[in-house]
Write an enzyme that holds these catalytic residues in place. Sequence first.
Site: not given
Length: 232
Positions: A106, A117, A172, A200
Amino acid sequence: MKRLVILTGAGISAESGLGTFREKDGLWTRYDLNDVATPRGFARNPGLVLDFYNARRANARAACPNAAHVALAELEAFWPGEMLIVTQNVDDLHERAGSQSILHIHGGLEGALCAACDHRWPAPAEMRLADACPACGHAPARPDIVWFGEYPYHMQQIEAALLRADLFVAIGTSGTVYPAAGFAEIAARTGADCLELNAEASAVAPDFDEVRLGPASRIVPEWVAELRAALG
């Protein structure tokens, strides 16, 4: 020799003080994602977007790698085969912990990008509307972040690594953001073992052979210690 691919998400940096999308009262809850995390939002109000990412950059620079980041850097140092960390995070905590083989799917807060550009350069501590691209002069520059609606970076290289992997580990991650949420399924196609380490169980936990739950700063070092012992 084992080929290892590790995916990390916001959960690995949460214990360093960097909030996740879903954290109650966190930075993200004070903004509409359409305003600060889309190309349209940047076109509409670039000043707001730059202010938002300036705050995120300041938070990230003030944070320190935690035990999970450090453990992965140690793993890279003794792992006998190929190892690649693919991170959804835009902080540089993996790098500061000492990891070297990293792909930021990301983008990253430490980079600036020209919307005209595609030139990239290191971002200053605070990006401003007057900051122009050093290659073409276009202003304003944007953070080098993959926004909603944009295609993640390095996907061809990542998919090739997943298809070669002997072991895929997700740490995670929520399992709700694609294409990363589908990485375990890709790795499993060619027989890779898949392990999830998470606070979790994620939305795609059934895609993994094993799920271990707990804080990243505890369960990641424990897993790395197991690997070291197994390798002798």
